[in-house]
Design an enzyme around this catalytic site. Sequence first.
Site, PDB file in Angstrom:
ATOM      1  N   ASP A 224       0.864  -1.016  -0.008  1.00 38.78           N
ATOM      2  CA  ASP A 224      -0.155   0.103  -0.064  1.00 38.78           C
ATOM      3  C   ASP A 224       0.744   1.191  -0.102  1.00 38.78           C
ATOM      4  O   ASP A 224       0.687   2.085  -0.927  1.00 38.78           O
ATOM      5  CB  ASP A 224      -0.838   0.139   1.142  1.00 38.78           C
ATOM      6  CG  ASP A 224      -2.227   0.563   0.860  1.00 38.78           C
ATOM      7  OD1 ASP A 224      -2.481   0.907  -0.245  1.00 38.78           O
ATOM      8  OD2 ASP A 224      -3.166   0.813   1.805  1.00 38.78           O
ATOM      9  N   ASP A 270      -9.413  -2.166   2.058  1.00 43.27           N
ATOM     10  CA  ASP A 270      -9.418  -1.699   3.375  1.00 43.27           C
ATOM     11  C   ASP A 270     -10.616  -2.157   4.339  1.00 43.27           C
ATOM     12  O   ASP A 270     -10.497  -1.979   5.418  1.00 43.27           O
ATOM     13  CB  ASP A 270      -9.406  -0.019   3.357  1.00 43.27           C
ATOM     14  CG  ASP A 270      -8.361   0.646   2.511  1.00 43.27           C
ATOM     15  OD1 ASP A 270      -7.224  -0.004   2.567  1.00 43.27           O
ATOM     16  OD2 ASP A 270      -8.237   1.586   1.971  1.00 43.27           O
TER      17      ASP A 270
END
Length: 399
Positions: A224, A270
Site C-alpha cells: 500500500d 481496506d
Amino acid sequence: MEEAAAHNGSAAGTGTGTGVGSGSPAAARPPATPEGMALAYGSLVLMALLPIFFGALRSVSCAKSKNSSEMPETITSRDAARFPIVASCTLLGLYLFFKIFSQEYINLLLSMYFFVLGILALSHTISPMMNRFFPANFPNKQYQLLFTQGSGESKEEIVNYEFDTKDLVCLALSSVVGVWYLLRKHWIANNLFGLAFSLNGVELLHLNNVSTGCILLGGLFIYDVFWVFGTNVMVTVAKSFEAPIKLVFPQDLLEKGLEADNFAMLGLGDIVIPGIFIALLLRFDISLKKNTHTYFYTSFVAYIFGLGLTIFIMHIFKHAQPALLYLVPACIGFPLLVALAKGEVTEMFSYESSAEILPHTPRLTHFPTVSGSPASLADSMQQKLSCPRRRRQQSPSAM
C-alpha cells in the site's frame, strides 16, 4: 489507497480497491461544506463496519455448519506471502493496459465483468434475509448447473452449482440492481455491489491462523505504502478505473441530493483485508469458550480508530492516504497488547482456525475462478484425502 477523482456520478478506484480519498475538485465545483464532509466520511465509516461485523458473524456460522451453502477458502501463509506480489502485478498490468489501449473499451469490459460478479455476490448476500419472507408453502424446486470435461473415468467437473427457486428470486432482484449500475453507474448501486463484495469476502475467506494474518497484513502494508507514495501507477489507475471496488458517498449530498457527484471514497481492500483478520479473532474468541468476544471487539474498535486516523491525516496533509498504513498497526497491535495483558499470546498464535472449527475446509492452493457446490467440493476433498498419492497438482493462478 485511493487517489480519488469525481467522475460523472461515479468515482474512479484503484486496481486493488484499497485506500481512502476524496473527489478532486473541478474548476467550477465549490469546496465541500464541513457538514457535507462529516456526513460523507461518517457514512463511509458506517458502511465499512457493516460488512466486517456481519461478515465475521456469518463466517462463524459458515464454519460451524456441516451443510454450509458455501465452502470457505482457507488462506495459508504461502498464499498470504505471495498475495502482495499478485496484487502488484495486477495493478501494474492495469496501468499498462490503460496506457496502451482505449480507456473506454477497457472500462466497458470491466463493467460487464463486475456486472456478473456483482449480481452473484448480492444474491448470495441477501439470500438468508429473503428466505424469511417466503411462505412455508412456496413451491421451491431444486436445480443443478453442471459442466464437465472429458468422458468416462477421465470426466472432470468444471462447474457443479446447485440452486433452488428461492435463489432464482434473489438473483432476479439482484439483476435489477445490476442493470441499474450498468446503465447509470449510480453511486447507490455501486455501494450495494461494494457492500456485497465486502461481506462475501469477510465471510468466505478464512485465515488459517494469526501468523498468516500478520503476514498478509504486513505484506499489504508495504504494498500500500509503496504504490501510493513511491510511484504514479496508483494515481493513474485510480483516475481511469471504473468498477464497484470501492464505497463512495457524495460530499455535496445536502446541496444536490441523489444526483451529487463530489465523492469521498474508501477502497474495498481496506474493508476485506482487515475484516478477515477481525473475523479470525472472533473465531479465536469462540474457541476459548469463555463466552466473551474480547479480541473481536478490541480489533473492531482498533479498525474504527485506524480508519478515523486515516481520514484525519488525509485532511491534515490534503492528500489521499494508504489506509492500511494506519489500519494494519491498529488491527494487529491492539489485540496483541490485550493478549500480552491476559497472558494469551501463546494461545493466540497456536490457534488454527481450519483445524479448530472447520476441519473439512480445503486449503487455498489457487485463486478459484468458479464456485462449485458444497456437495461436490466436499466429495472432492474426501477423495483427495483418501487417495493422497493420486492427488493432482494444481498450478497457482491469479484471481
